[in-house]
Design a protein around this motif. Structure first.
Motif, PDB file in Angstrom:
ATOM      1  N   VAL A 214       0.821  -1.162  -0.081  1.00  0.00           N
ATOM      2  CA  VAL A 214      -0.024  -0.065   0.042  1.00  0.00           C
ATOM      3  C   VAL A 214       0.872   1.099  -0.040  1.00  0.00           C
ATOM      4  CG1 VAL A 214      -0.270   0.200   2.436  1.00  0.00           C
ATOM      5  CG2 VAL A 214      -1.997   1.152   1.074  1.00  0.00           C
ATOM      6  N   GLY A 215       0.408   2.266  -0.466  1.00  0.00           N
ATOM      7  CA  GLY A 215       1.175   3.460  -0.703  1.00  0.00           C
ATOM      8  C   GLY A 215       1.372   4.294  -1.911  1.00  0.00           C
ATOM      9  N   PHE A 216       2.223   5.381  -1.545  1.00  0.00           N
ATOM     10  CA  PHE A 216       2.373   6.253  -2.768  1.00  0.00           C
ATOM     11  C   PHE A 216       3.716   6.227  -3.522  1.00  0.00           C
ATOM     12  CE2 PHE A 216      -0.319   7.786   0.526  1.00  0.00           C
ATOM     13  CZ  PHE A 216      -1.466   8.031  -0.121  1.00  0.00           C
ATOM     14  N   VAL A 217       4.755   5.425  -2.950  1.00  0.00           N
ATOM     15  CA  VAL A 217       6.012   5.582  -3.378  1.00  0.00           C
ATOM     16  C   VAL A 217       6.324   3.952  -3.969  1.00  0.00           C
ATOM     17  CG1 VAL A 217       8.467   5.872  -3.148  1.00  0.00           C
ATOM     18  CG2 VAL A 217       7.039   7.419  -2.193  1.00  0.00           C
ATOM     19  N   ASN A 218       6.113   4.079  -5.262  1.00  0.00           N
ATOM     20  CA  ASN A 218       6.500   2.606  -5.698  1.00  0.00           C
ATOM     21  C   ASN A 218       5.374   1.398  -5.633  1.00  0.00           C
ATOM     22  OD1 ASN A 218       8.666   3.720  -7.230  1.00  0.00           O
ATOM     23  ND2 ASN A 218      10.144   2.938  -5.753  1.00  0.00           N
ATOM     24  N   ALA A 219       4.314   1.836  -4.682  1.00  0.00           N
ATOM     25  CA  ALA A 219       3.542   0.839  -4.499  1.00  0.00           C
ATOM     26  C   ALA A 219       2.710   0.451  -5.622  1.00  0.00           C
ATOM     27  CB  ALA A 219       2.465   1.086  -3.309  1.00  0.00           C
ATOM     28  N   ALA A 220       2.032   1.282  -6.450  1.00  0.00           N
ATOM     29  CA  ALA A 220       1.374   0.917  -7.741  1.00  0.00           C
ATOM     30  C   ALA A 220       2.348   0.352  -8.754  1.00  0.00           C
ATOM     31  CB  ALA A 220       0.643   1.971  -8.021  1.00  0.00           C
ATOM     32  N   GLU A 221       3.510   1.063  -8.791  1.00  0.00           N
ATOM     33  CA  GLU A 221       4.459   0.507  -9.812  1.00  0.00           C
ATOM     34  C   GLU A 221       4.786  -0.904  -9.633  1.00  0.00           C
ATOM     35  OE1 GLU A 221       4.212   4.920  -9.545  1.00  0.00           O
ATOM     36  OE2 GLU A 221       4.564   3.361  -7.949  1.00  0.00           O
ATOM     37  N   SER A 222       5.208  -1.097  -8.368  1.00  0.00           N
ATOM     38  CA  SER A 222       5.648  -2.446  -8.211  1.00  0.00           C
ATOM     39  C   SER A 222       4.682  -3.498  -8.563  1.00  0.00           C
ATOM     40  CB  SER A 222       6.014  -2.601  -6.819  1.00  0.00           C
ATOM     41  OG  SER A 222       4.982  -2.445  -5.884  1.00  0.00           O
ATOM     42  N   LYS A 223       3.335  -3.391  -8.233  1.00  0.00           N
ATOM     43  CA  LYS A 223       2.216  -4.265  -8.507  1.00  0.00           C
ATOM     44  C   LYS A 223       2.122  -4.212 -10.065  1.00  0.00           C
ATOM     45  CE  LYS A 223      -0.147  -2.217  -5.292  1.00  0.00           C
ATOM     46  NZ  LYS A 223      -1.492  -1.859  -4.533  1.00  0.00           N
ATOM     47  N   ALA A 224       2.187  -3.185 -10.558  1.00  0.00           N
ATOM     48  CA  ALA A 224       2.032  -3.164 -12.325  1.00  0.00           C
ATOM     49  C   ALA A 224       3.213  -4.192 -12.745  1.00  0.00           C
ATOM     50  CB  ALA A 224       2.379  -1.725 -12.614  1.00  0.00           C
ATOM     51  N   LEU A 225       4.428  -4.283 -12.239  1.00  0.00           N
ATOM     52  CA  LEU A 225       5.366  -5.018 -12.846  1.00  0.00           C
ATOM     53  C   LEU A 225       5.090  -6.474 -12.205  1.00  0.00           C
ATOM     54  CD1 LEU A 225       8.806  -3.362 -11.545  1.00  0.00           C
ATOM     55  CD2 LEU A 225       7.898  -3.754 -13.913  1.00  0.00           C
ATOM     56  N   LEU A 226       4.341  -6.625 -11.064  1.00  0.00           N
ATOM     57  CA  LEU A 226       4.121  -7.978 -10.777  1.00  0.00           C
ATOM     58  C   LEU A 226       2.961  -8.367 -11.874  1.00  0.00           C
ATOM     59  CD1 LEU A 226       4.252 -10.278  -8.807  1.00  0.00           C
ATOM     60  CD2 LEU A 226       2.212  -9.166  -7.280  1.00  0.00           C
ATOM     61  N   GLN A 227       2.033  -7.620 -12.126  1.00  0.00           N
ATOM     62  CA  GLN A 227       0.903  -8.170 -13.225  1.00  0.00           C
ATOM     63  C   GLN A 227       1.477  -8.600 -14.392  1.00  0.00           C
ATOM     64  OE1 GLN A 227      -2.789  -5.629 -12.717  1.00  0.00           O
ATOM     65  NE2 GLN A 227      -1.461  -4.510 -11.210  1.00  0.00           N
ATOM     66  N   THR A 228       2.800  -8.122 -14.777  1.00  0.00           N
ATOM     67  CA  THR A 228       3.441  -8.323 -16.051  1.00  0.00           C
ATOM     68  C   THR A 228       3.983  -9.699 -15.997  1.00  0.00           C
ATOM     69  OG1 THR A 228       5.505  -7.593 -15.765  1.00  0.00           O
ATOM     70  CG2 THR A 228       4.085  -6.104 -16.596  1.00  0.00           C
ATOM     71  N   ARG A 229       3.900 -10.633 -15.115  1.00  0.00           N
ATOM     72  CA  ARG A 229       4.735 -11.804 -14.804  1.00  0.00           C
ATOM     73  C   ARG A 229       3.734 -12.867 -15.275  1.00  0.00           C
ATOM     74  NH1 ARG A 229       9.868 -10.370 -12.841  1.00  0.00           N
ATOM     75  NH2 ARG A 229      10.504 -12.679 -13.352  1.00  0.00           N
TER      76      ARG A 229
END
Length: 221
Positions: free
Chosen positions: A169-184
């Motif tokens: 959860v959060g504002f620094v790299n939270a959404a971005e890290s989960k976006a990367l996860l969704q590419t796997r």
């Protein structure tokens, strides 16, 4: 005149939970974006947070639920990125399957390594957890650095866990890290798109899987 508050005459814990799940089912009518065990998990997440936006945000990789159930049935070790997430998973749900929950955040070696690397303890704890024998389920609810570290280690050749529940959860790299996860596509995962997440949601996902596994066993019996 203010509207009269209607208090439901329910006090038993099991009845409160059943009534809550029935309310969620009623407020998210068919057709739903998920069904079967996927809906059981999403419904549990709504129950945890009262957030009805979650059905539009939760994402499952192909085979993620099945992978999670198999890992739990094999006595998986669940690795959490925080003590909060560890506490969100009661042992009573996992003990019947021989599973354990571990968090390395406060291990002296992790604290020292994080300080030396000027990194977060959650990220360095990933390295310690990956040395454990499998199957492993990673439960990340707070630290994007942990999820990014896990992805980096997998890219470096470390065997992937049985399941990654990536919900920082959060504002620094939270959404971005989960976006990367969704590419796997090389390992199973469950995540929440965007900034929302947290220890309660990540832990609730494990709890939902454990409930599904218990119910499946009861049906066979």
């Amino acid at each position: 005149m203010p509207e009269t508050t209607r208090i439901l005459p329910i006090t038993a814990p099991e009845a409160i939970e059943a009534a809550s799940l029935a309310i969620i089912d009623a407020e998210v009518p068919e057709p739903r974006p998920f069904s079967g065990p996927h809906w059981a998990i999403v419904r549990r997440l709504i129950h945890t947070t009262a957030d009805f936006e979650l059905p539009s945000l939760v994402r499952f990789s192909d085979g993620a639920v099945e992978a999670g159930l198999t890992a739990l049935d094999q006595g998986a070790t669940i690795i959490t990125d925080t003590e909060m997430a560890r506490c969100a998973i009661p042992p009573r749900r996992l003990e019947p399957f021989g599973c354990t929950v571990r968090c390395f955040m406060n291990e002296p070696a992790v604290v020292a390594a994080a300080k030396a690397a000027n990194s977060t303890r959650a990220a360095l704890a990933v390295d310690f957890a990956l040395d454990l024998p499998g199957p492993l389920i990673f439960v990340i609810g707070n630290a994007p650095t942990a999820l990014l570290r896990l992805l980096k280690r997998i890219d470096g050749g470390t065997p992937a866990p049985a399941l990654v529940i990536g919900m920082p959860v959060g504002f620094v790299n939270a959404a971005e890290s989960k976006a990367l996860l969704q590419t796997r596509a090389d390992f199973p995962w469950i995540t929440i798109k965007g900034r929302k997440g947290g220890s309660a949601l990540a832990g609730a996902t494990v709890n939902a899987l454990a409930i599904l596994l218990r119910e499946a066993g009861e049906e066979k019996a």
